[in-house]
Design an enzyme around this catalytic site. Structure first.
Site, PDB file in Angstrom:
ATOM      1  N   GLU A   1      -3.127   8.550   8.316  1.00 55.05           N
ATOM      2  CA  GLU A   1      -1.545   8.445   8.455  1.00 55.05           C
ATOM      3  C   GLU A   1      -1.088   9.174   9.712  1.00 55.05           C
ATOM      4  O   GLU A   1      -0.050   8.780  10.128  1.00 55.05           O
ATOM      5  CB  GLU A   1      -0.975   9.184   7.237  1.00 55.05           C
ATOM      6  CG  GLU A   1      -1.051   8.263   5.935  1.00 55.05           C
ATOM      7  CD  GLU A   1      -0.217   7.141   5.977  1.00 55.05           C
ATOM      8  OE1 GLU A   1       1.020   7.000   6.474  1.00 55.05           O
ATOM      9  OE2 GLU A   1      -0.635   5.988   5.469  1.00 55.05           O
TER      10      GLU A   1
ATOM     11  N   TYR B   1      -0.807   8.328  -2.568  1.00 59.62           N
ATOM     12  CA  TYR B   1      -0.914   7.870  -4.001  1.00 59.62           C
ATOM     13  C   TYR B   1      -2.305   8.658  -4.565  1.00 59.62           C
ATOM     14  O   TYR B   1      -2.092   9.059  -5.798  1.00 59.62           O
ATOM     15  CB  TYR B   1      -1.479   6.528  -4.132  1.00 59.62           C
ATOM     16  CG  TYR B   1      -0.101   5.712  -4.138  1.00 59.62           C
ATOM     17  CD1 TYR B   1       1.155   5.970  -3.946  1.00 59.62           C
ATOM     18  CD2 TYR B   1      -0.256   4.165  -4.333  1.00 59.62           C
ATOM     19  CE1 TYR B   1       2.239   5.270  -3.779  1.00 59.62           C
ATOM     20  CE2 TYR B   1       0.875   3.569  -4.348  1.00 59.62           C
ATOM     21  CZ  TYR B   1       2.073   3.796  -3.721  1.00 59.62           C
ATOM     22  OH  TYR B   1       3.205   2.984  -3.926  1.00 59.62           O
ATOM     23  N   GLY B   2      -3.132   9.281  -4.049  1.00 59.38           N
ATOM     24  CA  GLY B   2      -4.235  10.284  -4.441  1.00 59.38           C
ATOM     25  C   GLY B   2      -3.836  11.257  -5.116  1.00 59.38           C
ATOM     26  O   GLY B   2      -4.704  11.655  -5.888  1.00 59.38           O
TER      27      GLY B   2
ATOM     28  N   ASP C   1       0.868  -1.000  -0.110  1.00 58.53           N
ATOM     29  CA  ASP C   1      -0.178  -0.003  -0.239  1.00 58.53           C
ATOM     30  C   ASP C   1       0.980   1.107  -0.069  1.00 58.53           C
ATOM     31  O   ASP C   1       2.148   1.012   0.202  1.00 58.53           O
ATOM     32  CB  ASP C   1      -1.004   0.211   1.014  1.00 58.53           C
ATOM     33  CG  ASP C   1      -1.852   1.292   1.077  1.00 58.53           C
ATOM     34  OD1 ASP C   1      -2.462   1.550   0.136  1.00 58.53           O
ATOM     35  OD2 ASP C   1      -1.955   1.856   2.280  1.00 58.53           O
ATOM     36  N   SER C   2       0.239   2.434  -0.116  1.00 57.84           N
ATOM     37  CA  SER C   2       1.075   3.734  -0.168  1.00 57.84           C
ATOM     38  C   SER C   2       1.481   3.902   1.345  1.00 57.84           C
ATOM     39  O   SER C   2       2.424   4.811   1.573  1.00 57.84           O
ATOM     40  CB  SER C   2       0.106   4.764  -0.692  1.00 57.84           C
ATOM     41  OG  SER C   2      -1.093   5.014   0.121  1.00 57.84           O
TER      42      SER C   2
ATOM     43  N   CYS D   1     -10.764   2.779  -0.613  1.00 56.40           N
ATOM     44  CA  CYS D   1      -9.287   3.142  -0.002  1.00 56.40           C
ATOM     45  C   CYS D   1      -9.222   2.542   1.147  1.00 56.40           C
ATOM     46  O   CYS D   1      -9.914   2.425   2.232  1.00 56.40           O
ATOM     47  CB  CYS D   1      -9.274   4.621   0.071  1.00 56.40           C
ATOM     48  SG  CYS D   1      -7.716   4.975   0.735  1.00 56.40           S
ATOM     49  N   THR D   2      -8.051   1.659   1.159  1.00 54.73           N
ATOM     50  CA  THR D   2      -7.713   0.592   2.353  1.00 54.73           C
ATOM     51  C   THR D   2      -7.408   1.488   3.738  1.00 54.73           C
ATOM     52  O   THR D   2      -7.562   1.115   4.844  1.00 54.73           O
ATOM     53  CB  THR D   2      -6.788  -0.278   1.800  1.00 54.73           C
ATOM     54  OG1 THR D   2      -5.638   0.600   1.526  1.00 54.73           O
ATOM     55  CG2 THR D   2      -7.379  -1.203   0.870  1.00 54.73           C
ATOM     56  N   HIS D   3      -7.328   2.705   3.555  1.00 59.98           N
ATOM     57  CA  HIS D   3      -6.927   3.679   4.655  1.00 59.98           C
ATOM     58  C   HIS D   3      -8.510   3.795   5.551  1.00 59.98           C
ATOM     59  O   HIS D   3      -8.526   4.079   6.519  1.00 59.98           O
ATOM     60  CB  HIS D   3      -6.830   5.058   4.433  1.00 59.98           C
ATOM     61  CG  HIS D   3      -5.155   5.033   4.177  1.00 59.98           C
ATOM     62  ND1 HIS D   3      -4.593   4.649   2.916  1.00 59.98           N
ATOM     63  CD2 HIS D   3      -4.081   5.364   4.795  1.00 59.98           C
ATOM     64  CE1 HIS D   3      -3.209   5.017   3.224  1.00 59.98           C
ATOM     65  NE2 HIS D   3      -2.839   5.222   4.191  1.00 59.98           N
TER      66      HIS D   3
ATOM     67  N   CYS E   1      -4.566  -1.986  -1.905  1.00 63.19           N
ATOM     68  CA  CYS E   1      -4.567  -0.670  -2.056  1.00 63.19           C
ATOM     69  C   CYS E   1      -5.456  -0.737  -3.323  1.00 63.19           C
ATOM     70  O   CYS E   1      -5.201  -1.262  -4.289  1.00 63.19           O
ATOM     71  CB  CYS E   1      -3.118   0.005  -2.496  1.00 63.19           C
ATOM     72  SG  CYS E   1      -3.007   1.389  -3.446  1.00 63.19           S
ATOM     73  N   ASN E   2      -6.416   0.609  -3.311  1.00 63.88           N
ATOM     74  CA  ASN E   2      -7.359   0.506  -4.302  1.00 63.88           C
ATOM     75  C   ASN E   2      -6.830   1.141  -5.644  1.00 63.88           C
ATOM     76  O   ASN E   2      -7.197   0.864  -6.675  1.00 63.88           O
ATOM     77  CB  ASN E   2      -8.703   1.140  -3.855  1.00 63.88           C
ATOM     78  CG  ASN E   2      -9.667   0.189  -2.870  1.00 63.88           C
ATOM     79  OD1 ASN E   2     -10.539   0.022  -3.352  1.00 63.88           O
ATOM     80  ND2 ASN E   2      -9.176   0.450  -1.792  1.00 63.88           N
ATOM     81  N   THR E   3      -6.000   2.129  -5.264  1.00 60.49           N
ATOM     82  CA  THR E   3      -5.512   2.959  -6.402  1.00 60.49           C
ATOM     83  C   THR E   3      -4.506   1.923  -7.120  1.00 60.49           C
ATOM     84  O   THR E   3      -4.671   2.022  -8.492  1.00 60.49           O
ATOM     85  CB  THR E   3      -4.545   4.145  -5.736  1.00 60.49           C
ATOM     86  OG1 THR E   3      -5.011   4.492  -4.414  1.00 60.49           O
ATOM     87  CG2 THR E   3      -4.271   5.187  -6.732  1.00 60.49           C
TER      88      THR E   3
HETATM   89  N1  DGL Z   1      -4.680   3.122   0.690  1.00 62.05           N
HETATM   90  C1  DGL Z   1      -4.571   3.161  -0.704  1.00 62.05           C
HETATM   91  C2  DGL Z   1      -5.771   2.986  -1.513  1.00 62.05           C
HETATM   92  O1  DGL Z   1      -6.666   2.026  -0.933  1.00 62.05           O
HETATM   93  C3  DGL Z   1      -3.809   4.477  -1.102  1.00 62.05           C
HETATM   94  C4  DGL Z   1      -4.290   5.975  -0.702  1.00 62.05           C
HETATM   95  C5  DGL Z   1      -3.597   7.057  -1.000  1.00 62.05           C
HETATM   96  O2  DGL Z   1      -2.325   6.826  -0.852  1.00 62.05           O
HETATM   97  O3  DGL Z   1      -4.096   7.991  -1.514  1.00 62.05           O
HETATM   98  O4  DGL Z   1      -6.197   3.468  -2.605  1.00 62.05           O
END
Ligand code: DGL
Length: 265
Positions: A152, A41-42, A9-10, A184-186, A72-74
């Site tokens: 974060e 990553y967004g 993930d990011s 988004c996994t966050h 990570c979805n991205t």
């Molecule tokens: N947790 C990641 C996701 O699921 C990345 C979020 C990010 O860094 O913007 O997309």
């Protein structure tokens, strides 16, 4: 097979997926990679994200992983299809499992999606939902750029979080929704607060459980499971600031995280 599984993930977000993997695959060693030098990553371009993720995959290959989860979805939206043919281990993402889960319960035509800008703009959730429901269902996405910095920094409840959630939920005010996918996994670390703000009118979908189940299935199909061989300790890798990762990860997982390594490319 006694080899590790990579989870990337990011930043700390993928830990929401790692948590579920550990529940159903307790015998497996995980190598978690949080690309903390490049989070979020967004706010990056798809081509930058592809470069970052390929570097991580190359590193994980040197660690002899037997499978990788894009937690990570991205990355799942814009790197997964390109990466799969380039590596000789199975790679799975989080988007399909989340859509599958949503389709099991949704009655409304569209499901809501909270995700970052890149994921929403990719349209991958909508495309897959249309495909997997024969055109019956689709997605309405809302980009939530403030959530990742909150998670974060370990801020997962309180007035600032509530304000932020209500601001993003307002995008769905005039839409008939019964399901909201956390794309988004966050965001699962904010799930309690999001559910509270939805007042139980909307079912929240965290794709992590379904992703862990898919991983278990793939290990089984490919005869890659660790069948009782000695399990090694999990390893956490980050591309910057291991100390910060250590404290936030420990808070989010509710246990002391050791073994955090700095890996730079
Ligand atoms: N947790 C990641 C996701 O699921 C990345 C979020 C990010 O860094 O913007 O997309």
């Amino acid at each position: 097979m006694n080899a590790p599984i990579g989870v990337l993930d990011s930043g700390v977000g993928g830990l929401s997926v790692l948590k579920e993997i550990k529940k159903i695959l307790p015998n497996e060693q995980l190598i978690y990679f949080g690309d903390t030098a490049n989070v979020p990553y967004g706010s990056k371009s798809p081509s930058q994200i592809r470069l970052f993720v390929f570097e991580i995959l190359k590193y994980l290959k040197t660690q002899k992983v037997k499978a990788v989860v894009f937690a990570c979805n991205t990355s799942s939206a814009i790197v997964l299809d390109k990466a799969k043919p380039c590596f000789d281990f199975p790679i799975i993402g989080v988007i399909k499992p989340g859509i599958r889960e949503a389709l099991k319960i949704m009655k409304a035509e569209k499901a809501g999606l909270f995700a970052n800008n890149v994921t929403v703009e990719s349209g991958v959730h909508d495309k897959l939902m249309q495909e997997m429901s024969n055109g019956k269902h689709g997605i309405i996405g809302k980009a939530c750029p403030d959530f990742v910095p909150l998670v974060e920094s370990g801020l997962i409840e309180g007035p600032e979080v509530e304000r932020c959630i209500n601001k993003y939920l307002a995008a769905f005010d005039n839409i008939e929704l019964d399901t909201l996918i956390l794309g988004c996994t966050h965001y699962p670390f904010l799930e309690k607060e999001i559910q509270k703000a939805c007042k139980n009118k909307i079912k929240i979908i965290n794709p992590a459980k379904e992703t862990a189940k898919e991983l278990a299935q793939i290990l089984k199909e490919n005869n890659l499971e660790n069948k009782g061989e000695d399990k090694k300790e999990d390893i956490y890798c980050v591309s910057s600031n291991p100390e910060k990762f250590k404290s936030t990860a420990s808070l989010l997982l509710n246990k002391e995280i050791e073994n955090v390594k700095l890996i730079t490319f």
